[in-house]
Motif scaffolding. Structure first.
Motif, PDB file in Angstrom:
ATOM      1  N   LEU A  95       0.827  -1.212   0.000  1.00  0.00           N
ATOM      2  CA  LEU A  95       0.000   0.000   0.000  1.00  0.00           C
ATOM      3  C   LEU A  95       0.862   1.263   0.000  1.00  0.00           C
ATOM      4  N   GLY A  96       2.005   1.195   0.668  1.00  0.00           N
ATOM      5  CA  GLY A  96       2.931   2.327   0.618  1.00  0.00           C
ATOM      6  C   GLY A  96       3.414   2.571  -0.805  1.00  0.00           C
ATOM      7  N   LEU A  97       3.730   1.486  -1.509  1.00  0.00           N
ATOM      8  CA  LEU A  97       4.170   1.613  -2.895  1.00  0.00           C
ATOM      9  C   LEU A  97       3.049   2.177  -3.761  1.00  0.00           C
ATOM     10  N   ALA A  98       1.811   1.735  -3.509  1.00  0.00           N
ATOM     11  CA  ALA A  98       0.663   2.264  -4.258  1.00  0.00           C
ATOM     12  C   ALA A  98       0.532   3.770  -4.041  1.00  0.00           C
ATOM     13  N   ARG A  99       0.604   4.201  -2.798  1.00  0.00           N
ATOM     14  CA  ARG A  99       0.458   5.633  -2.510  1.00  0.00           C
ATOM     15  C   ARG A  99       1.600   6.441  -3.125  1.00  0.00           C
ATOM     16  N   ALA A 100       2.816   5.889  -3.084  1.00  0.00           N
ATOM     17  CA  ALA A 100       3.962   6.612  -3.639  1.00  0.00           C
ATOM     18  C   ALA A 100       3.851   6.739  -5.159  1.00  0.00           C
ATOM     19  N   HIS A 101       3.347   5.689  -5.821  1.00  0.00           N
ATOM     20  CA  HIS A 101       3.131   5.783  -7.266  1.00  0.00           C
ATOM     21  C   HIS A 101       2.090   6.859  -7.577  1.00  0.00           C
ATOM     22  N   ALA A 102       0.983   6.843  -6.840  1.00  0.00           N
ATOM     23  CA  ALA A 102      -0.059   7.837  -7.079  1.00  0.00           C
ATOM     24  C   ALA A 102       0.466   9.247  -6.799  1.00  0.00           C
ATOM     25  N   ALA A 103       1.247   9.392  -5.729  1.00  0.00           N
ATOM     26  CA  ALA A 103       1.808  10.703  -5.401  1.00  0.00           C
ATOM     27  C   ALA A 103       2.737  11.189  -6.508  1.00  0.00           C
ATOM     28  N   ARG A 104       3.473  10.261  -7.123  1.00  0.00           N
ATOM     29  CA  ARG A 104       4.376  10.678  -8.198  1.00  0.00           C
ATOM     30  C   ARG A 104       3.587  11.309  -9.348  1.00  0.00           C
ATOM     31  N   LEU A 105       2.415  10.749  -9.645  1.00  0.00           N
ATOM     32  CA  LEU A 105       1.578  11.336 -10.690  1.00  0.00           C
ATOM     33  C   LEU A 105       0.950  12.642 -10.208  1.00  0.00           C
ATOM     34  N   CYS A 106       0.375  12.630  -8.992  1.00  0.00           N
ATOM     35  CA  CYS A 106      -0.357  13.793  -8.482  1.00  0.00           C
ATOM     36  C   CYS A 106       0.551  14.997  -8.252  1.00  0.00           C
ATOM     37  N   LEU A 107       1.699  14.755  -7.651  1.00  0.00           N
ATOM     38  CA  LEU A 107       2.514  15.848  -7.131  1.00  0.00           C
ATOM     39  C   LEU A 107       3.778  16.128  -7.918  1.00  0.00           C
ATOM     40  N   TYR A 108       4.299  15.110  -8.605  1.00  0.00           N
ATOM     41  CA  TYR A 108       5.649  15.245  -9.135  1.00  0.00           C
ATOM     42  C   TYR A 108       5.761  14.986 -10.630  1.00  0.00           C
ATOM     43  N   GLY A 109       4.669  15.192 -11.357  1.00  0.00           N
ATOM     44  CA  GLY A 109       4.740  15.102 -12.806  1.00  0.00           C
ATOM     45  C   GLY A 109       4.983  13.710 -13.338  1.00  0.00           C
ATOM     46  N   GLY A 110       4.471  12.699 -12.650  1.00  0.00           N
ATOM     47  CA  GLY A 110       4.658  11.327 -13.104  1.00  0.00           C
ATOM     48  C   GLY A 110       3.804  10.998 -14.313  1.00  0.00           C
ATOM     49  N   ASP A 111       3.841   9.729 -14.679  1.00  0.00           N
ATOM     50  CA  ASP A 111       3.149   9.233 -15.862  1.00  0.00           C
ATOM     51  C   ASP A 111       1.808   8.624 -15.455  1.00  0.00           C
ATOM     52  N   PRO A 112       0.781   8.651 -16.314  1.00  0.00           N
ATOM     53  CA  PRO A 112      -0.473   7.968 -15.977  1.00  0.00           C
ATOM     54  C   PRO A 112      -0.288   6.499 -15.609  1.00  0.00           C
ATOM     55  N   ALA A 113       0.800   5.890 -16.086  1.00  0.00           N
ATOM     56  CA  ALA A 113       1.070   4.501 -15.712  1.00  0.00           C
ATOM     57  C   ALA A 113       1.282   4.360 -14.210  1.00  0.00           C
ATOM     58  N   ASP A 114       1.692   5.446 -13.544  1.00  0.00           N
ATOM     59  CA  ASP A 114       1.843   5.391 -12.083  1.00  0.00           C
ATOM     60  C   ASP A 114       0.499   5.115 -11.424  1.00  0.00           C
ATOM     61  N   ALA A 115      -0.562   5.764 -11.913  1.00  0.00           N
ATOM     62  CA  ALA A 115      -1.895   5.517 -11.355  1.00  0.00           C
ATOM     63  C   ALA A 115      -2.343   4.089 -11.643  1.00  0.00           C
ATOM     64  N   ASP A 116      -1.999   3.577 -12.815  1.00  0.00           N
ATOM     65  CA  ASP A 116      -2.350   2.184 -13.140  1.00  0.00           C
ATOM     66  C   ASP A 116      -1.663   1.225 -12.171  1.00  0.00           C
ATOM     67  N   ARG A 117      -0.389   1.492 -11.897  1.00  0.00           N
ATOM     68  CA  ARG A 117       0.368   0.633 -10.973  1.00  0.00           C
ATOM     69  C   ARG A 117      -0.209   0.737  -9.559  1.00  0.00           C
ATOM     70  N   ALA A 118      -0.540   1.960  -9.137  1.00  0.00           N
ATOM     71  CA  ALA A 118      -1.123   2.152  -7.808  1.00  0.00           C
ATOM     72  C   ALA A 118      -2.441   1.403  -7.691  1.00  0.00           C
ATOM     73  N   GLN A 119      -3.267   1.498  -8.724  1.00  0.00           N
ATOM     74  CA  GLN A 119      -4.557   0.798  -8.698  1.00  0.00           C
ATOM     75  C   GLN A 119      -4.362  -0.712  -8.624  1.00  0.00           C
ATOM     76  N   ALA A 120      -3.430  -1.244  -9.411  1.00  0.00           N
ATOM     77  CA  ALA A 120      -3.197  -2.695  -9.408  1.00  0.00           C
ATOM     78  C   ALA A 120      -2.735  -3.180  -8.036  1.00  0.00           C
ATOM     79  N   LEU A 121      -1.852  -2.426  -7.391  1.00  0.00           N
ATOM     80  CA  LEU A 121      -1.360  -2.819  -6.068  1.00  0.00           C
ATOM     81  C   LEU A 121      -2.487  -2.808  -5.042  1.00  0.00           C
ATOM     82  N   ALA A 122      -3.300  -1.742  -5.048  1.00  0.00           N
ATOM     83  CA  ALA A 122      -4.401  -1.646  -4.084  1.00  0.00           C
ATOM     84  C   ALA A 122      -5.425  -2.751  -4.323  1.00  0.00           C
ATOM     85  N   GLU A 123      -5.747  -3.020  -5.572  1.00  0.00           N
ATOM     86  CA  GLU A 123      -6.723  -4.069  -5.878  1.00  0.00           C
ATOM     87  C   GLU A 123      -6.187  -5.443  -5.503  1.00  0.00           C
ATOM     88  N   HIS A 124      -4.883  -5.638  -5.627  1.00  0.00           N
ATOM     89  CA  HIS A 124      -4.274  -6.920  -5.230  1.00  0.00           C
ATOM     90  C   HIS A 124      -4.460  -7.151  -3.727  1.00  0.00           C
TER      91      HIS A 124
END
Length: 450
Positions: free
Chosen positions: A196-225
């Motif tokens: 869950l920490g990894l999921a939040r960090a991926h989402a934060a990278r997109l939200c706050l630090y100019g990450g890629d939409p794939a970060d949200a996909d990865r965050a979603q997959a981790l949380a759903e797992h």
């Protein structure tokens, strides 16, 4: 350098302050709760453990900041922030004094706060036994749906450091957190907290630090797992909601945060996130009520800013201003504190002050698309088209997949504008998203495109 010889107390008293270590809570005797959290609390706790001994810069860096390497200036700035939070004055110090050329020292001896724990011996044993018996059904209920998580897992140094870096809230530290969470999952694939920490960090990278939409996909997959194994885990619902939130899927994200709060009424972070989205939807009474219902303000990272925004939108600009200014002063490494204060000033027609605040925010090393969009708007206000184009290009680079930075770049001529059919198609897609529960502010972008 010296380490504390014995285990530190759970509660301290320092002059008129009472400090609860486990809850990271500092309260005056008059009941006022002080905003001391994160690195400021870690610094205070370490100094409390040293009594009135003078503690040098090298020791503080090694014990409070490690493994990060920081300068003495960083320590000095953090001490200043701690003093501000405590209401202390370095020239007439009450709690923490500077010792020239040596370091820092508490002004009076801290003591264990025995009043916080004072229960007669026999009754204390009965209370503990009663609490254990009362918790047994809860422990059993948790056990049957929890993904296996050994007790020792919570003590994993990798997980501790990952959480530490994730909480700081800066681009490079979020990157460190991502690496450490991945490393932890390599050695313990079933570690729910790491996933869950990894999921939040991926989402934060997109939200706050100019990450890629794939970060949200990865965050979603981790949380759903995690949810596939623990469907009633509030933290997993909140992490999934954050992934949707960072995509701008407001309705879906809000449902997830509300589900997290329903499963765990003490999840203040999810409650505050829901409050933020209520405000985005224009539900100001719901937003303010949810923000004020937060039990532990220190767990809701941007609570003061959210309450300020609610007050501002409801017409209480003076009350909002104090909160925005205080957050800007206390949290120089907070992206949203740096954005909220100059934006408030600009909204209220105080553009000269807004530019000064924006310049200071950018000088702190904060670079966020929202700051650059504000810079572009202020530049247009004063007729500096070159500066507006430069800021729009920077916003575009920081969030290349977002629509609004592209729209602003086209408006100011920083990029060639697409043909009218393409603009109409983009506007229509945004309006379709609005109907499906996307961020209501996409309507502004759609209007600009039209």
């Amino acid at each position: 350098m010296s380490e504390p010889a014995a285990a530190s107390p759970a509660h301290y008293r320092l002059d008129d302050l009472r400090i609860d270590v486990a809850r990271q809570r500092v309260v005056r005797d008059d009941g006022q709760v002080l905003e001391v959290a994160g690195l400021s609390f870690r610094l205070l706790h370490y100094l409390l453990r040293q009594g009135t001994r003078v503690v040098g810069f090298d020791e503080l860096i090694a014990q409070v900041w490690a493994p990060a390497l920081v300068s003495e200036d960083t320590v000095t700035q953090r001490v200043r922030l701690l003093r501000q939070a405590l209401g202390d004055d370095g020239r007439r110090a009450r709690y923490l004094r500077s010792v020239r050329g040596c370091g820092y020292q508490l002004c009076s001896p801290p003591h264990p706060d025995d009043d916080a724990l004072r229960v007669p011996g026999v009754r204390r044993r009965r209370l503990v036994a009663g609490a254990v018996l009362a918790l047994l059904p809860v422990i059993a209920a948790i056990g049957w749906w929890s993904w296996p998580r050994p007790a020792a897992q919570a003590l994993s140094p990798l997980l501790q450091r990952a959480d530490y870096y994730a909480r700081i809230g800066q681009r490079e530290n979020n990157a460190r957190a991502l690496a450490l969470y991945r490393q932890r999952l390599q050695e313990a694939p079933d570690d729910v907290q790491a996933a869950l920490g990894l999921a939040r960090a991926h989402a934060a990278r997109l939200c706050l630090y100019g990450g890629d939409p794939a970060d949200a996909d990865r965050a979603q997959a981790l949380a759903e797992h995690v949810l596939a194994r623990q469907p009633r885990l509030a933290a997993a619902h909140a992490a999934l909601a954050y992934a949707h939130d960072c995509r701008g899927e407001v309705a879906t994200a809000l449902a997830g945060y509300e589900r997290a709060v329903a499963l765990d009424p003490d999840d203040d972070a999810a409650r505050a996130s829901a409050a933020y989205l209520y405000a985005r939807q224009g539900r100001l009474a719901d937003a303010l009520a949810a923000n004020l219902a937060v039990h532990r303000p220190e767990d809701a990272r941007f609570l003061a800013l959210q309450i300020a925004a609610d007050l501002d939108l409801l017409g209480y600009a003076d009350a909002a201003e104090g909160r925005y200014r205080r957050s800007f002063q206390l949290y120089p490494d907070n992206v949203f504190s740096n954005l909220a204060w100059p934006s408030f000033l600009h909204r209220h027609g105080r553009d000269v002050e807004a530019q000064v605040a924006l310049d200071e925010a950018l000088s702190r090393g904060t670079d966020h698309a929202g700051l650059q969009l504000l810079a572009a708007e202020l530049a247009l206000q004063r007729g500096d088209l070159d500066a507006a184009r430069h800021a729009a290009q920077r916003a575009r680079a920081l969030k290349p997949h977002a629509s609004l930075p592209a729209t602003v770049a086209w408006i100011v001529g920083a990029e060639s504008r697409p043909a009218a059919p393409a603009l109409r198609a983009r506007s229509a897609a945004l309006r379709t998203g609005l109907a499906a529960g996307a961020d209501p502010l996409d309507g502004l972008d759609a209007a600009l495109l039209a």
